[in-house]
Design a protein around this motif. Structure first.
Motif, PDB file in Angstrom:
ATOM      1  N   LEU A 472     -47.139 -47.414 -31.675  1.00 31.17           N
ATOM      2  CA  LEU A 472     -47.794 -46.614 -32.706  1.00 31.17           C
ATOM      3  C   LEU A 472     -47.566 -47.159 -34.105  1.00 31.17           C
ATOM      4  CD1 LEU A 472     -47.262 -44.581 -30.198  1.00 31.17           C
ATOM      5  CD2 LEU A 472     -47.754 -42.792 -31.873  1.00 31.17           C
ATOM      6  N   GLY A 473     -46.989 -48.380 -34.173  1.00 29.28           N
ATOM      7  CA  GLY A 473     -46.717 -48.989 -35.462  1.00 29.28           C
ATOM      8  C   GLY A 473     -45.484 -48.410 -36.113  1.00 29.28           C
ATOM      9  N   ALA A 474     -45.007 -49.107 -37.124  1.00 29.96           N
ATOM     10  CA  ALA A 474     -43.835 -48.660 -37.883  1.00 29.96           C
ATOM     11  C   ALA A 474     -42.619 -48.507 -36.979  1.00 29.96           C
ATOM     12  CB  ALA A 474     -44.123 -47.363 -38.628  1.00 29.96           C
ATOM     13  N   GLY A 475     -42.565 -49.285 -35.880  1.00 32.28           N
ATOM     14  CA  GLY A 475     -41.427 -49.242 -34.974  1.00 32.28           C
ATOM     15  C   GLY A 475     -41.376 -48.025 -34.079  1.00 32.28           C
ATOM     16  N   ILE A 476     -42.505 -47.314 -33.956  1.00 34.75           N
ATOM     17  CA  ILE A 476     -42.541 -46.128 -33.099  1.00 34.75           C
ATOM     18  C   ILE A 476     -42.947 -46.563 -31.697  1.00 34.75           C
ATOM     19  CG2 ILE A 476     -43.575 -43.880 -32.682  1.00 34.75           C
ATOM     20  CD1 ILE A 476     -44.076 -43.692 -35.687  1.00 34.75           C
ATOM     21  N   PRO A 477     -42.058 -46.389 -30.735  1.00 33.16           N
ATOM     22  CA  PRO A 477     -42.356 -46.895 -29.382  1.00 33.16           C
ATOM     23  C   PRO A 477     -43.307 -45.970 -28.626  1.00 33.16           C
ATOM     24  CG  PRO A 477     -40.217 -45.840 -29.396  1.00 33.16           C
ATOM     25  CD  PRO A 477     -40.703 -45.815 -30.818  1.00 33.16           C
ATOM     26  N   GLY A 478     -43.916 -46.522 -27.603  1.00 38.91           N
ATOM     27  CA  GLY A 478     -44.815 -45.739 -26.765  1.00 38.91           C
ATOM     28  C   GLY A 478     -45.515 -46.630 -25.767  1.00 38.91           C
ATOM     29  N   PHE A 479     -46.596 -46.042 -25.183  1.00 40.60           N
ATOM     30  CA  PHE A 479     -47.360 -46.777 -24.188  1.00 40.60           C
ATOM     31  C   PHE A 479     -48.751 -47.075 -24.724  1.00 40.60           C
ATOM     32  CE2 PHE A 479     -44.102 -44.916 -21.521  1.00 40.60           C
ATOM     33  CZ  PHE A 479     -43.879 -45.873 -20.534  1.00 40.60           C
ATOM     34  N   ASP A 480     -49.109 -48.340 -24.699  1.00 39.10           N
ATOM     35  CA  ASP A 480     -50.492 -48.713 -24.968  1.00 39.10           C
ATOM     36  C   ASP A 480     -51.328 -48.337 -23.753  1.00 39.10           C
ATOM     37  OD1 ASP A 480     -49.958 -49.872 -27.483  1.00 39.10           O
ATOM     38  OD2 ASP A 480     -49.294 -51.737 -26.496  1.00 39.10           O
ATOM     39  N   VAL A 481     -52.546 -47.896 -23.999  1.00 38.72           N
ATOM     40  CA  VAL A 481     -53.422 -47.436 -22.921  1.00 38.72           C
ATOM     41  C   VAL A 481     -54.687 -48.278 -22.918  1.00 38.72           C
ATOM     42  CG1 VAL A 481     -54.731 -45.505 -21.966  1.00 38.72           C
ATOM     43  CG2 VAL A 481     -52.529 -45.078 -23.077  1.00 38.72           C
ATOM     44  N   VAL A 482     -55.038 -48.776 -21.726  1.00 41.90           N
ATOM     45  CA  VAL A 482     -56.256 -49.567 -21.547  1.00 41.90           C
ATOM     46  C   VAL A 482     -57.062 -48.956 -20.398  1.00 41.90           C
ATOM     47  CG1 VAL A 482     -57.200 -51.835 -20.969  1.00 41.90           C
ATOM     48  CG2 VAL A 482     -55.120 -51.667 -22.362  1.00 41.90           C
ATOM     49  N   GLY A 483     -58.358 -48.834 -20.606  1.00 43.40           N
ATOM     50  CA  GLY A 483     -59.229 -48.343 -19.535  1.00 43.40           C
ATOM     51  C   GLY A 483     -59.711 -46.914 -19.739  1.00 43.40           C
ATOM     52  N   ILE A 484     -59.171 -46.210 -20.735  1.00 42.30           N
ATOM     53  CA  ILE A 484     -59.596 -44.837 -21.019  1.00 42.30           C
ATOM     54  C   ILE A 484     -59.136 -44.482 -22.415  1.00 42.30           C
ATOM     55  CG2 ILE A 484     -57.499 -43.681 -20.189  1.00 42.30           C
ATOM     56  CD1 ILE A 484     -59.309 -41.522 -18.981  1.00 42.30           C
ATOM     57  N   GLY A 485     -59.849 -43.613 -23.087  1.00 39.17           N
ATOM     58  CA  GLY A 485     -59.453 -43.186 -24.424  1.00 39.17           C
ATOM     59  C   GLY A 485     -58.265 -42.252 -24.370  1.00 39.17           C
ATOM     60  N   GLY A 486     -57.612 -42.108 -25.537  1.00 40.26           N
ATOM     61  CA  GLY A 486     -56.515 -41.173 -25.627  1.00 40.26           C
ATOM     62  C   GLY A 486     -55.185 -41.813 -25.946  1.00 40.26           C
ATOM     63  N   GLY A 487     -55.124 -43.137 -26.021  1.00 42.56           N
ATOM     64  CA  GLY A 487     -53.848 -43.798 -26.308  1.00 42.56           C
ATOM     65  C   GLY A 487     -53.788 -44.243 -27.750  1.00 42.56           C
ATOM     66  N   PRO A 488     -52.673 -44.780 -28.156  1.00 40.05           N
ATOM     67  CA  PRO A 488     -51.438 -44.900 -27.374  1.00 40.05           C
ATOM     68  C   PRO A 488     -50.702 -43.560 -27.246  1.00 40.05           C
ATOM     69  CG  PRO A 488     -51.085 -45.681 -29.605  1.00 40.05           C
ATOM     70  CD  PRO A 488     -52.555 -45.360 -29.514  1.00 40.05           C
ATOM     71  N   ILE A 489     -49.699 -43.546 -26.344  1.00 41.40           N
ATOM     72  CA  ILE A 489     -48.919 -42.338 -26.097  1.00 41.40           C
ATOM     73  C   ILE A 489     -47.514 -42.561 -26.603  1.00 41.40           C
ATOM     74  CG2 ILE A 489     -48.004 -40.793 -24.321  1.00 41.40           C
ATOM     75  CD1 ILE A 489     -50.359 -41.635 -22.547  1.00 41.40           C
ATOM     76  N   ALA A 490     -47.082 -41.685 -27.524  1.00 40.50           N
ATOM     77  CA  ALA A 490     -45.732 -41.835 -28.079  1.00 40.50           C
ATOM     78  C   ALA A 490     -44.683 -41.556 -27.003  1.00 40.50           C
ATOM     79  CB  ALA A 490     -45.553 -40.883 -29.254  1.00 40.50           C
ATOM     80  N   ASP A 492     -40.316 -42.293 -26.811  1.00 39.62           N
ATOM     81  CA  ASP A 492     -39.108 -42.934 -27.310  1.00 39.62           C
ATOM     82  C   ASP A 492     -38.022 -42.790 -26.241  1.00 39.62           C
ATOM     83  OD1 ASP A 492     -36.852 -43.835 -28.583  1.00 39.62           O
ATOM     84  OD2 ASP A 492     -37.230 -42.746 -30.450  1.00 39.62           O
ATOM     85  N   PRO A 493     -37.664 -43.858 -25.553  1.00 41.60           N
ATOM     86  CA  PRO A 493     -36.655 -43.777 -24.480  1.00 41.60           C
ATOM     87  C   PRO A 493     -35.345 -43.153 -24.924  1.00 41.60           C
ATOM     88  CG  PRO A 493     -37.732 -45.911 -24.463  1.00 41.60           C
ATOM     89  CD  PRO A 493     -38.173 -45.233 -25.725  1.00 41.60           C
ATOM     90  N   SER A 494     -35.017 -43.267 -26.213  1.00 35.70           N
ATOM     91  CA  SER A 494     -33.741 -42.717 -26.663  1.00 35.70           C
ATOM     92  C   SER A 494     -33.747 -41.194 -26.709  1.00 35.70           C
ATOM     93  CB  SER A 494     -33.392 -43.270 -28.063  1.00 35.70           C
ATOM     94  OG  SER A 494     -34.347 -42.845 -29.018  1.00 35.70           O
ATOM     95  N   THR A 495     -34.905 -40.602 -26.804  1.00 35.49           N
ATOM     96  CA  THR A 495     -34.984 -39.133 -26.888  1.00 35.49           C
ATOM     97  C   THR A 495     -35.841 -38.512 -25.780  1.00 35.49           C
ATOM     98  OG1 THR A 495     -36.865 -39.314 -28.418  1.00 35.49           O
ATOM     99  CG2 THR A 495     -34.654 -39.128 -29.375  1.00 35.49           C
ATOM    100  N   ASP A 496     -36.725 -39.307 -25.174  1.00 36.40           N
ATOM    101  CA  ASP A 496     -37.684 -38.752 -24.211  1.00 36.40           C
ATOM    102  C   ASP A 496     -37.380 -39.119 -22.770  1.00 36.40           C
ATOM    103  OD1 ASP A 496     -39.058 -37.743 -26.380  1.00 36.40           O
ATOM    104  OD2 ASP A 496     -40.420 -39.477 -26.515  1.00 36.40           O
TER     105      ASP A 496
END
Length: 636
Positions: A472-490, A492-496
């Motif tokens: 998500l930019g600015a060092g915000i981790p998440g999942f990039d999504v390919v094949g359907i709208g709605g991404g990326p998905i935030a 953070d392994p340290s909190t989620d």
């Protein structure tokens, strides 16, 4: 000696009438409603004989009826209450037995149906389990139909009871009016017609067994009878006639009104007490709610099961079709409608259904929708309305004054049926599946993939989620999504890492764990669902989900509420019937004590009058003997 003879003769005549009155009491000791009669003696007017006044005998001033207005009114009221309580207890007990029995109730059959769904989930590719599920669905439909028919039979029984009661009330009212006329005529003699009064009181008691009444006596002795909230039934020698007529908004329902008017008004809501009042109370507070709530469960099962079935995949690889036949609300125009209006209704949100029926009326400009249970209403110009989860649409506008009855669930249990017949069409699988890349180095997981809708299915291609520390930019981790709208998905392994929910298009899932850069997951169409039980598990889970009554009750909860409500009303009715029966016995005993015949007392009176009669006869014999002596002395 003429004075002595007259005195003795008056005594004999008076005592004869007293003995006859006592005999009448004894003869009617077992006559229902008979009031003890007693003779009131009074001395005849004395004559002035020059040295004072000398008596001229005795006469009967009146034959009185033992009567206590308070006790009579109390007995009448207790009669109406006891008859109503007994009728209500009997009817409610029968419906309680029907709904609570394991042999006739819905609960066990509902459990068996969802147990069969679980069996399919346990072995999703097996045809026999699927056939059993369809069979259990048909058993469930038969039980819904059976219960609806039995509740409808109670409704028809109430209709017949109302018709019969109205006929009997009319006959009794006319009888009272005729007795009023006879009593008024008889009182013109200056004396009370005791037997006619007893007969009228007894007829009023018979009337009270049918409906609660109040009475007002006129100065001329006529008794006016009122029912409900003051509706006159008998005034003097004139009797009104009730009428059992079909509800203009629901021809299957019988209402009670006043006969002889072109558009009779339902007065049933004002009537209470007696068998008629109990029948109306039973219909309004027991049968109608039970049938409506049963229908609500039927609609709930249909809507929620079909909705989840549509989110699954059958053995042919197709999205699921309806398992149960869709149930639509019934809409009926009033019998007196003059227009050609068309109004339709559909279920918009099953969780918001209350079980109530609605009346929609048109005044020429606006529509008013009234909840028939609560009388709450809303007014608008239309043509579309939504009320309590029901969508109402006006097609062709009706004429001013027209009205329609909308019953979203009342008849639903009788319409419940299984649509699906091919076991292969049970959608046990999910239409999408997920997988993790074998190259993943982290512990991330994508779980609990579920489908929320089918508009975007089947997927156009594979959907890929790839972990990116800067998704998500600015060092915000998440999942990039390919094949359907709605991404990326935030994410953070340290909190989620404990898990977060996410949604893409028509499906949702949970992400958890600690993925590393480049770890990926794919979501794609499920091409072979023969061994997939995810949608079957979702179907089985519907049984316990609070999908009804604003999201507060499951199917079992809703049915338990029906059974509980009826059971409580049955217990209350039974307890009230016992109490009212005891109070009626007390009221009857009190009135009989004050007005009834006591054989010991009458036997004592009979002996007393007999002795007095013998003495009076002796007076006449003495007078005759003296008179004969005087005649003999004169002839010499």
């Amino acid at each position: 000696m003429a004075d002595v003879l007259g005195i003795g003769t008056s005594a004999l005549l008076s005592l004869q009438r007293a003995i006859a009155t006592t005999g009448q009491n004894i003869a009617n000791v077992n006559t229902e409603g008979y009031s003890r009669q007693s003779v009131e003696f009074t001395a005849r007017t004395p004559r002035n004989v020059g040295v004072g006044f000398i008596g001229s005998g005795v006469q009967i001033r009146n034959i009185e009826r033992s009567f206590d207005q308070f006790l009579t009114d109390d007995l009448r009221d207790r009669t109406a209450s006891a008859a109503g309580a007994s009728t209500l207890a009997d009817l409610t007990g029968r419906i309680n037995t029907l709904l609570a029995s394991s042999d006739t109730g819905l609960g066990p059959v509902l459990d068996n149906f969802f147990a069969a769904v679980q069996d399919v989930a346990n072995n999703p590719g097996s045809i026999p389990e699927r056939q059993v599920l369809i069979g259990q669905g048909q058993v469930l439909a038969e039980r819904f139909s059976f219960l609806d028919e039995r509740l409808s039979a109670f409704d028809r029984e109430v209709n017949q009871r109302l018709t019969d009661s109205v006929s009997q009330i009319n006959a009794l009212a006319q009888n009272i009016a005729n007795l009023n006329e006879q009593i008024v005529d008889a009182r013109q003699t200056g004396f009370e017609p005791n037997d006619l009064l007893d007969t009228r009181d007894q007829v009023v008691l018979e009337l009270a067994e049918l409906v609660g009444v109040t009475t007002v006596e006129q100065d001329d002795g006529a008794l006016n009878i009122f029912i409900g909230n003051g509706q006159s039934l008998v005034i003097g020698n004139s009797a009104s006639q009730l009428e059992a007529f079909s509800d203009p908004n629901n021809v299957s329902r019988t209402n009670v009104g006043i006969a002889g008017v072109s558009n009779p008004t339902d007065i049933g809501r004002f009537l209470s007490g007696g068998e008629l009042g109990a029948a109306l109370q039973f219909r309004n507070s027991v049968v109608d709610p039970a049938r409506a709530q049963l229908g609500l469960i039927a609609v709930g099962v249909t809507e929620t099961f079909n909705a989840q079935q549509a989110l699954g995949l059958d053995l042919n690889g197709d999205l699921g079709g309806d398992f149960f036949q869709s149930i639509e609300p019934t809409v009926a125009g009033a019998a007196q409608n003059t227009g050609a209006g068309i109004i339709t209704a559909s279920i918009d949100d099953v969780s918001q259904l209350t079980g109530a029926s609605y009346t929609i009326s048109f005044d020429g400009t606006d529509y008013t929708i009234t909840n028939n249970d609560t009388n709450a209403s809303q007014t608008g110009a239309g043509p579309n309305f939504t009320v309590d989860g029901v969508a109402i649409s006006v097609g062709t506008a009706p004429a001013a004054g027209d009205s329609f009855l909308i019953e979203p669930v009342t008849t639903a249990a009788g319409l419940f049926s299984v649509e699906l017949s091919d076991p292969r069409l049970i959608a046990a699988a999910s239409p999408v599946r997920s997988s993790a890349s074998i190259a993943n180095a982290g512990s991330g997981e994508l779980e609990n993939l579920s489908v929320n809708g089918t508009a975007g299915l089947p997927l156009a291609g594979t959907v890929t989620l790839t972990f990116n520390p800067d998704a998500l930019g600015a060092g915000i981790p998440g999942f990039d999504v390919v094949g359907i709208g709605g991404g990326p998905i935030a994410f953070d392994p340290s909190t989620d890492s404990g898990g977060v929910s996410a949604t893409l298009g028509d499906f949702s899932f949970e992400l958890s764990g600690v993925p590393v850069d480049g770890d990926s997951f794919t979501i794609q169409n499920n091409l072979d669902g023969s061994g997939d039980n995810r949608n079957a598990l979702a179907l089985a889970g519907i049984q316990r989900e609070p999908n009804l009554l604003g999201g507060t009750a499951s199917f079992q909860d809703a049915y338990a509420t029906i059974v509980g409500d009826v059971a409580v009303r049955g217990q209350q009715a039974s307890s009230l019937a016992s109490t009212e029966s005891a109070l009626l016995d007390q009221a009857r005993a009190a009135r009989n004590g004050a007005q009834g015949v006591n054989l010991d007392e009458e036997a004592a009176n009979l002996l007393r009058y007999q002795q007095a009669y013998s003495a009076a006869a002796q007076v006449i014999a003495v007078a005759d003997e003296v008179f004969q002596v005087l005649l003999n002395a004169t002839s010499r």
